[in-house]
Write a protein that holds these residues in place. Structure first.
Motif, mmCIF file in Angstrom:
data_model
loop_
_atom_site.group_PDB
_atom_site.id
_atom_site.type_symbol
_atom_site.label_atom_id
_atom_site.label_comp_id
_atom_site.label_asym_id
_atom_site.label_seq_id
_atom_site.Cartn_x
_atom_site.Cartn_y
_atom_site.Cartn_z
ATOM 1 N N ARG A 34 0.764 -1.269 -0.112
ATOM 2 C CA ARG A 34 0.028 -0.047 0.013
ATOM 3 C C ARG A 34 0.994 1.389 0.049
ATOM 4 O O ARG A 34 1.930 1.194 0.869
ATOM 5 C CB ARG A 34 -0.881 -0.007 1.123
ATOM 6 N N SER B 91 -7.679 0.065 -0.130
ATOM 7 C CA SER B 91 -7.085 -0.627 -1.324
ATOM 8 C C SER B 91 -5.781 -1.039 -1.013
ATOM 9 O O SER B 91 -4.780 -0.230 -0.473
ATOM 10 C CB SER B 91 -7.327 0.085 -2.513
ATOM 11 N N SER C 234 -2.253 -2.808 -3.287
ATOM 12 C CA SER C 234 -1.750 -3.529 -4.682
ATOM 13 C C SER C 234 -0.896 -4.802 -4.421
ATOM 14 O O SER C 234 -0.542 -5.175 -3.248
ATOM 15 C CB SER C 234 -0.862 -2.274 -5.245
ATOM 16 N N SER D 280 1.486 -5.502 -6.095
ATOM 17 C CA SER D 280 3.123 -5.299 -6.229
ATOM 18 C C SER D 280 3.786 -4.107 -5.554
ATOM 19 O O SER D 280 2.921 -2.936 -5.312
ATOM 20 C CB SER D 280 3.336 -5.354 -7.681
ATOM 21 N N GLU E 272 3.488 -1.019 -8.043
ATOM 22 C CA GLU E 272 2.213 -0.558 -8.203
ATOM 23 C C GLU E 272 1.694 0.399 -7.197
ATOM 24 O O GLU E 272 1.130 1.516 -7.418
ATOM 25 C CB GLU E 272 1.180 -1.533 -8.611
ATOM 26 N N ALA E 273 2.167 -0.051 -6.082
ATOM 27 C CA ALA E 273 1.828 0.584 -4.808
ATOM 28 C C ALA E 273 2.484 2.027 -4.736
ATOM 29 O O ALA E 273 2.109 3.200 -4.220
ATOM 30 C CB ALA E 273 2.218 -0.159 -3.286
ATOM 31 N N GLY F 229 -7.883 0.286 -10.807
ATOM 32 C CA GLY F 229 -6.719 -0.458 -10.733
ATOM 33 C C GLY F 229 -6.297 -2.027 -11.091
ATOM 34 O O GLY F 229 -7.365 -2.687 -10.382
ATOM 35 N N GLN G 278 -4.297 -4.080 -10.726
ATOM 36 C CA GLN G 278 -3.866 -4.831 -9.481
ATOM 37 C C GLN G 278 -4.268 -4.542 -8.201
ATOM 38 O O GLN G 278 -3.637 -4.655 -7.094
ATOM 39 C CB GLN G 278 -2.166 -4.543 -9.629
ATOM 40 N N GLU G 279 -5.512 -4.109 -8.130
ATOM 41 C CA GLU G 279 -6.122 -3.432 -6.719
ATOM 42 C C GLU G 279 -6.864 -4.617 -5.939
ATOM 43 O O GLU G 279 -7.622 -5.374 -6.796
ATOM 44 C CB GLU G 279 -6.972 -2.534 -7.363
#
Length: 283
Positions: free
Chosen positions: A198, A226, A228, A230, A233-234, A265, A267-268
């Protein structure tokens, strides 16, 4: 003179509500629970929709199970768009009626977690799990306050909070938990946690124990947040990145659960908040 009890009543971060999962809310929000999680189920949901979960057991894969889930909710909550020949039998008011759905709610969260859709999701967590939110547009500090009034108005607003939306979310949670159990069923030692990340800014006020600079600390997150899949991504969402072990039983949505664009997202992961031990790093 103000008493300690009066002070607690004015400090929402110390509040907890009753819940429908059989685990006291203070325990559910704690790092102790996160380290030793128990399976969670919302009382009465699977029993009331026994036919759906019986049908899911016959599915061959998650994609087929998803189609069964979506089809069932369309019928149970009137989410199917009327055919042209059916519109003629509906009045104008019914034709224009906004039927709130779990998908629209998640899309609203993806656009703005602090908007009306976000307030309804936070209200659902408060109702089902007893976890009181700590932020909505602004910190939900002492009560009453303008921030609290805004949250209470938005979580009860009819745009998103209609058509038994809490019951729809109950089913979404149970479907998510069923899917995670199904996905890990073949493992000799099923994973109890998901390793997630996160990103956050200005997060000093979230720290309840330890220091960010020491990397290992405990942070208090909102009642639903939320994550992530990876660290990269976070890092798009804040200078500080928290690595978190999130109990599988606290997850509401993960990417493979709902094919197609639902959250912003790809990836969320959407999960319950509370106190988490994290590994922090500054990007």
């Amino acid at each position: 003179m103000a008493t300690a009890m009066d002070d607690d009543q004015d400090q929402p971060q110390r509040w907890y509500a009753t819940n429908l999962v059989g685990v006291p809310a203070p325990l559910l929000a704690s790092t102790v629970f996160n380290a030793n999680p128990l399976d969670l189920t919302i009382a009465g949901t699977c029993e009331a929709h026994h036919g759906l979960f019986t049908l899911l057991e016959s599915s061959h894969d998650l994609i087929e199970a998803h189609d069964m889930f979506v089809h069932y909710l369309r019928i149970a909550f009137g989410l199917r768009k009327p055919e042209p020949h059916e519109l003629s039998s509906l009045g104008r008011a019914e034709q224009r009626r906004w039927r709130s759905s779990w998908r629209k709610l998640l899309q609203g969260w993806g656009m703005d977690a602090n908007g009306p859709a976000g307030a309804v999701l936070k209200g659902w967590v408060e109702s089902r799990f007893g976890l009181v939110p700590s932020f909505h547009k602004a910190p939900l500090a002492r009560f009453p306050s303008p921030a609290w009034i805004t949250y209470l108005q938005e979580k009860s607003g009819s745009r998103f909070n209609n058509n038994n939306i809490y019951q729809q979310l109950d089913l979404l949670f149970e479907f998510c938990q069923w899917s995670l159990r199904r996905r890990h069923a073949s493992a000799s030692s099923p994973a109890t946690h998901l390793r997630l990340w996160r990103g956050s800014n200005q997060c000093e006020e979230q720290v309840t124990s330890g220091r960010l600079q020491n990397r290992h600390c405990t942070v208090r997150l909102n009642n639903i947040v939320s994550f992530s899949l990876s660290a990269d991504e976070a890092s798009c969402f804040g200078d500080w990145v928290f690595e978190v072990q999130v109990p599988r039983c606290k997850v509401l949505v993960f990417p493979e659960l709902l094919p197609g664009q639902v959250l912003q997202g790809e990836q969320e992961v959407l999960a319950l908040g509370g106190d988490y031990d994290v590994v922090a790093r500054y990007e």
